[in-house]
Motif scaffolding. Structure first.
Motif, mmCIF file in Angstrom:
data_model
loop_
_atom_site.group_PDB
_atom_site.id
_atom_site.type_symbol
_atom_site.label_atom_id
_atom_site.label_comp_id
_atom_site.label_asym_id
_atom_site.label_seq_id
_atom_site.Cartn_x
_atom_site.Cartn_y
_atom_site.Cartn_z
ATOM 1 N N HIS A 372 45.674 40.545 40.602
ATOM 2 C CA HIS A 372 44.376 40.991 40.098
ATOM 3 C C HIS A 372 43.403 41.217 41.255
ATOM 4 C CE1 HIS A 372 40.517 40.810 37.903
ATOM 5 N NE2 HIS A 372 41.231 41.244 36.886
ATOM 6 N N SER A 373 42.441 42.107 41.053
ATOM 7 C CA SER A 373 41.462 42.428 42.098
ATOM 8 C C SER A 373 40.666 41.189 42.520
ATOM 9 C CB SER A 373 40.512 43.524 41.622
ATOM 10 O OG SER A 373 39.813 43.120 40.450
ATOM 11 N N VAL A 374 40.398 40.272 41.570
ATOM 12 C CA VAL A 374 39.680 39.043 41.924
ATOM 13 C C VAL A 374 40.542 38.171 42.832
ATOM 14 C CG1 VAL A 374 38.668 36.916 41.013
ATOM 15 C CG2 VAL A 374 38.292 39.088 39.828
ATOM 16 N N GLN A 375 41.853 38.130 42.566
ATOM 17 C CA GLN A 375 42.742 37.372 43.442
ATOM 18 C C GLN A 375 42.801 37.993 44.833
ATOM 19 O OE1 GLN A 375 46.068 37.659 40.646
ATOM 20 N NE2 GLN A 375 46.271 35.420 40.751
ATOM 21 N N LYS A 376 42.810 39.320 44.883
ATOM 22 C CA LYS A 376 42.817 39.995 46.187
ATOM 23 C C LYS A 376 41.552 39.656 46.971
ATOM 24 C CE LYS A 376 45.664 43.948 44.804
ATOM 25 N NZ LYS A 376 45.715 45.430 44.653
ATOM 26 N N LYS A 377 40.424 39.665 46.267
ATOM 27 C CA LYS A 377 39.169 39.312 46.938
ATOM 28 C C LYS A 377 39.232 37.887 47.464
ATOM 29 C CE LYS A 377 34.231 38.690 46.177
ATOM 30 N NZ LYS A 377 33.108 38.767 45.223
ATOM 31 N N ALA A 378 39.733 36.962 46.639
ATOM 32 C CA ALA A 378 39.823 35.573 47.059
ATOM 33 C C ALA A 378 40.771 35.418 48.248
ATOM 34 C CB ALA A 378 40.276 34.699 45.890
ATOM 35 N N LEU A 379 41.879 36.144 48.240
ATOM 36 C CA LEU A 379 42.828 36.068 49.340
ATOM 37 C C LEU A 379 42.213 36.581 50.642
ATOM 38 C CD1 LEU A 379 46.096 37.200 47.541
ATOM 39 C CD2 LEU A 379 45.661 34.954 48.556
ATOM 40 N N LEU A 380 41.412 37.636 50.545
ATOM 41 C CA LEU A 380 40.775 38.181 51.733
ATOM 42 C C LEU A 380 39.718 37.226 52.279
ATOM 43 C CD1 LEU A 380 40.517 41.952 50.744
ATOM 44 C CD2 LEU A 380 42.136 40.875 52.318
ATOM 45 N N VAL A 381 39.006 36.541 51.373
ATOM 46 C CA VAL A 381 38.068 35.497 51.821
ATOM 47 C C VAL A 381 38.842 34.375 52.511
ATOM 48 C CG1 VAL A 381 36.463 33.705 51.044
ATOM 49 C CG2 VAL A 381 36.347 36.004 50.045
ATOM 50 N N TRP A 382 39.960 33.984 51.922
ATOM 51 C CA TRP A 382 40.800 32.946 52.523
ATOM 52 C C TRP A 382 41.283 33.383 53.904
ATOM 53 C CZ3 TRP A 382 45.795 32.702 54.338
ATOM 54 C CH2 TRP A 382 46.332 31.426 54.522
#
Length: 386
Positions: A372-382
């Protein structure tokens, strides 16, 4: 390793920018127990929206960075809250780096609350102990002894690496604060969570809040109201009673102890009626679904106390209200450190498009679904903070 040490130093010197806002209609409706358009009077017995003084940066950068344990100009003591992270086990730069990533994601949201990183004895003489306080002006390191669990039943043994997670129970003993928001280190915060403290402050009948499924809570995202009576009772329970199954952490002990003890005891420092041992935090405040489906919509919406059942139980609204995901939590074996999340394993730059992952331990975390796009955002923050 040298590379890990370099990343730790870089992490401690980052400058932070503002995060996304948090007072969205969907979330405000959830905590108020209304639809997006309906309104109702403020009621101290039910969950409330945030007060303006807690809006990130509402009073300027200097005010946003002021610790909440100080007093306002008129001498009124501001209620105190802190986020809490725990580092346990043998000192390991990878463990500390995971905690730093989570802390930095909280700081990205410009929280006005303190952040405490708790270290067990193994860490007290390590070179990493002072690094946490370099992350920001409201980040502190604290020392607490490990809570040794000696008695339990089932296949898991105390010498498992999760034994140190029982140190988290010290949150109940941190009575310098009015509310403790414990967070695991395997998560990323995407939006400001300060108003969850307001929910605790404005509702003295709430003792703790967590995501729950039936009568089972997930203690990886866990808001508690410190009370030494609870701390004494629960530590005695895990050390002597042994009437719970050994698990991969403290979660099974908490889920066994709380429903039994709370109905029979009134926490000594509160002096108020506790209507239930747990108040639920919605899924979007602890999104640990690998396919994220349960986090995008939620059914369990709190309604005003006037609509409780005649037996006093909270009634729930069945309407599906779109939710905004505040926190992505990689519980279990599915974590960004594993190859399953990345196109080029070990190179944290491009997330995969589809999660295709089978846990070697728990069937719960078997997943095959689009990322999901929210997971992608979280992964990029990580990856940015890692």
């Amino acid at each position: 390793s040298q590379a890990v040490a370099v990343r730790l130093v870089r992490a401690t010197t980052r400058r932070f920018t503002g995060g996304r806002g948090f007072d969205t209609p969907g979330v405000r409706a959830h905590w108020q127990g209304t639809t997006h358009t309906a309104t109702r009077p403020r009621d101290s017995r039910s969950l409330q929206p945030p007060r303006p003084r807690f809006l990130p940066g509402a009073n300027g950068p200097a005010a946003a960075a002021r610790p909440l344990h100080e007093s306002e100009p008129d001498g009124v003591r501001i209620r105190r809250g802190t986020f809490l992270f725990v580092a346990y086990g043998p000192p390991n730069p990878h463990v500390l780096l995971d905690a730093f990533v989570a802390i930095l994601s909280v700081l990205d949201t410009r929280t006005r609350f303190d952040i405490n990183l708790m270290f067990t004895e193994d860490w007290w003489d390590s070179q990493y102990l002072t690094l946490a306080e370099k992350l920001g002006p409201n980040v502190r390191s604290i020392k607490k002894p490990i809570i040794n669990r000696t008695v339990c039943t089932g296949p898991w043994k105390f010498n498992k690496p999760w034994a140190g997670s029982y140190t988290t129970l010290h949150a109940w003993d941190m009575t310098d604060y009015d509310a403790i928001f414990y967070l695991d280190s395997d998560l990323v915060v995407l939006q400001n969570l300060d108003f969850v403290f307001e929910v605790m402050f404005d509702n003295p009948g709430i003792l703790q809040m967590a995501k729950s499924s039936g009568r089972v809570i997930n203690s990886g995202v866990w808001m508690v109201r410190p009370d030494r009576g609870v701390f004494s009772a629960i530590t005695d329970f895990v050390q002597r009673t042994g009437d719970f199954e050994c698990d991969i952490g403290n979660q099974r002990a908490v889920n066994t102890f709380m429903p039994r003890w709370i109905p029979k005891n009134r926490p000594q420092s509160l002096g108020v009626h506790i209507p239930t041992w747990i108040r639920k935090i919605p899924n979007n405040f602890n999104c640990n679904d690998p396919c994220i489906r349960n986090c995008l919509f939620f059914k369990d919406v709190f309604v005003p106390d006037a609509r409780r059942t005649r037996h006093g139980h909270v009634a729930f609204d069945s309407r599906m209200i779109p939710s905004s995901i505040y926190l992505v939590h990689w519980s279990g074996d599915l974590k960004p450190q594993r190859d399953a999340f990345w196109v080029d394993p070990g190179n944290f730059t491009e997330p995969v498009q589809v999660i295709n992952y089978k846990s070697p331990v728990l069937d719960l975390y078997d997943a095959h679904c689009p990322l999901h796009s929210v997971q992608k955002k979280a992964l990029l923050v990580w990856a940015k903070h890692r």
